[in-house]
Design a protein around this motif. Structure first.
Motif, PDB file in Angstrom:
ATOM      1  N   GLU A  78       0.836  -1.204   0.000  1.00 52.25           N
ATOM      2  CA  GLU A  78       0.000   0.000   0.000  1.00 52.25           C
ATOM      3  C   GLU A  78       0.871   1.255   0.000  1.00 52.25           C
ATOM      4  OE1 GLU A  78      -3.491   2.012   2.728  1.00 52.25           O
ATOM      5  OE2 GLU A  78      -3.171  -0.142   2.861  1.00 52.25           O
ATOM      6  N   ALA A  79       1.946   1.234   0.772  1.00 49.31           N
ATOM      7  CA  ALA A  79       2.866   2.387   0.810  1.00 49.31           C
ATOM      8  C   ALA A  79       3.527   2.602  -0.549  1.00 49.31           C
ATOM      9  CB  ALA A  79       3.927   2.177   1.883  1.00 49.31           C
ATOM     10  N   GLY A  80       3.882   1.516  -1.222  1.00 49.51           N
ATOM     11  CA  GLY A  80       4.470   1.625  -2.552  1.00 49.51           C
ATOM     12  C   GLY A  80       3.491   2.192  -3.563  1.00 49.51           C
ATOM     13  N   GLU A  81       2.244   1.781  -3.427  1.00 49.25           N
ATOM     14  CA  GLU A  81       1.203   2.304  -4.317  1.00 49.25           C
ATOM     15  C   GLU A  81       1.015   3.806  -4.099  1.00 49.25           C
ATOM     16  OE1 GLU A  81      -3.412   1.449  -4.492  1.00 49.25           O
ATOM     17  OE2 GLU A  81      -2.221  -0.300  -5.105  1.00 49.25           O
ATOM     18  N   HIS A  82       1.020   4.229  -2.839  1.00 52.00           N
ATOM     19  CA  HIS A  82       0.898   5.659  -2.542  1.00 52.00           C
ATOM     20  C   HIS A  82       2.078   6.436  -3.112  1.00 52.00           C
ATOM     21  CE1 HIS A  82      -2.707   5.443  -0.205  1.00 52.00           C
ATOM     22  NE2 HIS A  82      -2.188   4.580   0.647  1.00 52.00           N
ATOM     23  N   GLN A  83       3.262   5.866  -3.021  1.00 53.28           N
ATOM     24  CA  GLN A  83       4.443   6.534  -3.568  1.00 53.28           C
ATOM     25  C   GLN A  83       4.299   6.720  -5.078  1.00 53.28           C
ATOM     26  OE1 GLN A  83       8.016   6.203  -1.796  1.00 53.28           O
ATOM     27  NE2 GLN A  83       9.264   6.655  -3.570  1.00 53.28           N
ATOM     28  N   LEU A  84       3.809   5.687  -5.760  1.00 54.04           N
ATOM     29  CA  LEU A  84       3.583   5.804  -7.201  1.00 54.04           C
ATOM     30  C   LEU A  84       2.521   6.856  -7.511  1.00 54.04           C
ATOM     31  CD1 LEU A  84       3.584   2.166  -8.607  1.00 54.04           C
ATOM     32  CD2 LEU A  84       5.230   3.973  -9.073  1.00 54.04           C
ATOM     33  N   ASP A  85       1.427   6.849  -6.749  1.00 53.84           N
ATOM     34  CA  ASP A  85       0.345   7.810  -6.971  1.00 53.84           C
ATOM     35  C   ASP A  85       0.815   9.244  -6.776  1.00 53.84           C
ATOM     36  OD1 ASP A  85      -1.396   5.746  -7.522  1.00 53.84           O
ATOM     37  OD2 ASP A  85      -2.335   5.767  -5.529  1.00 53.84           O
ATOM     38  N   ARG A  86       1.702   9.446  -5.804  1.00 49.41           N
ATOM     39  CA  ARG A  86       2.230  10.788  -5.523  1.00 49.41           C
ATOM     40  C   ARG A  86       3.298  11.188  -6.518  1.00 49.41           C
ATOM     41  NH1 ARG A  86       3.179   8.853  -0.236  1.00 49.41           N
ATOM     42  NH2 ARG A  86       5.369   9.116  -0.699  1.00 49.41           N
ATOM     43  N   GLY A  87       3.845  10.216  -7.252  1.00 51.61           N
ATOM     44  CA  GLY A  87       4.947  10.527  -8.157  1.00 51.61           C
ATOM     45  C   GLY A  87       6.238  10.761  -7.398  1.00 51.61           C
ATOM     46  N   GLY A  88       6.341  10.175  -6.206  1.00 53.00           N
ATOM     47  CA  GLY A  88       7.523  10.362  -5.357  1.00 53.00           C
ATOM     48  C   GLY A  88       8.801   9.878  -6.015  1.00 53.00           C
ATOM     49  N   ASN A  89       9.879  10.588  -5.762  1.00 51.48           N
ATOM     50  CA  ASN A  89      11.209  10.261  -6.296  1.00 51.48           C
ATOM     51  C   ASN A  89      11.221  10.166  -7.808  1.00 51.48           C
ATOM     52  OD1 ASN A  89      12.242  10.122  -3.701  1.00 51.48           O
ATOM     53  ND2 ASN A  89      11.752   7.958  -3.510  1.00 51.48           N
ATOM     54  N   GLY A  90      10.380  10.932  -8.455  1.00 51.26           N
ATOM     55  CA  GLY A  90      10.371  10.924  -9.907  1.00 51.26           C
ATOM     56  C   GLY A  90       9.671   9.736 -10.529  1.00 51.26           C
ATOM     57  N   VAL A  91       9.045   8.895  -9.702  1.00 46.38           N
ATOM     58  CA  VAL A  91       8.370   7.699 -10.204  1.00 46.38           C
ATOM     59  C   VAL A  91       6.992   8.098 -10.707  1.00 46.38           C
ATOM     60  CG1 VAL A  91       7.511   5.412  -9.646  1.00 46.38           C
ATOM     61  CG2 VAL A  91       9.569   6.264  -8.539  1.00 46.38           C
ATOM     62  N   LYS A  92       6.694   7.673 -11.901  1.00 39.93           N
ATOM     63  CA  LYS A  92       5.364   7.920 -12.451  1.00 39.93           C
ATOM     64  C   LYS A  92       4.681   6.579 -12.653  1.00 39.93           C
ATOM     65  CE  LYS A  92       6.090  12.277 -14.689  1.00 39.93           C
ATOM     66  NZ  LYS A  92       7.258  12.828 -14.547  1.00 39.93           N
TER      67      LYS A  92
END
Length: 94
Positions: A78-92
């Motif tokens: 779930e935390a990884g999914e949130h990171q992707l949704d936020r675009g964290g660390n340049g991840v889209k």
């Protein structure tokens, strides 16, 4: 793009994927084929950060092709999914 970011984009919360499957998907998408060693180091770090989950598989059919050895599979947490949704660390996301 960093290997850790490529792994996050490759994984989903809905299905479990093995290391070779992740590696092949990264290769198809980016043309880059990371070594197994670097892939598993990145997977381990992502697990420590709580961005992915893993489990040991015991499917007899999959184990046949591995000489009876168990295997490890990964998916986005779930935390990884949130990171992707936020675009964290340049991840889209995909």
């Amino acid at each position: 793009m960093r290997l850790k970011d490529e792994i996050l984009i490759t994984l989903s919360r809905k299905e479990w994927k093995g290391g070779n499957e992740i590696r092949e998907e990264i290769h198809k998408r980016s043309g880059r084929k990371p070594s197994i060693g670097s892939l598993y180091v990145a997977l381990e770090r992502l697990g420590e950060e709580g961005l992915i989950g893993s489990l040991w598989g015991y499917d007899p059919e999959k184990m046949k092709g591995r000489g009876g050895m168990r295997y490890r599979e990964f998916r986005l947490s779930e935390a990884g999914e949130h990171q992707l949704d936020r675009g964290g660390n340049g991840v889209k996301s995909k």
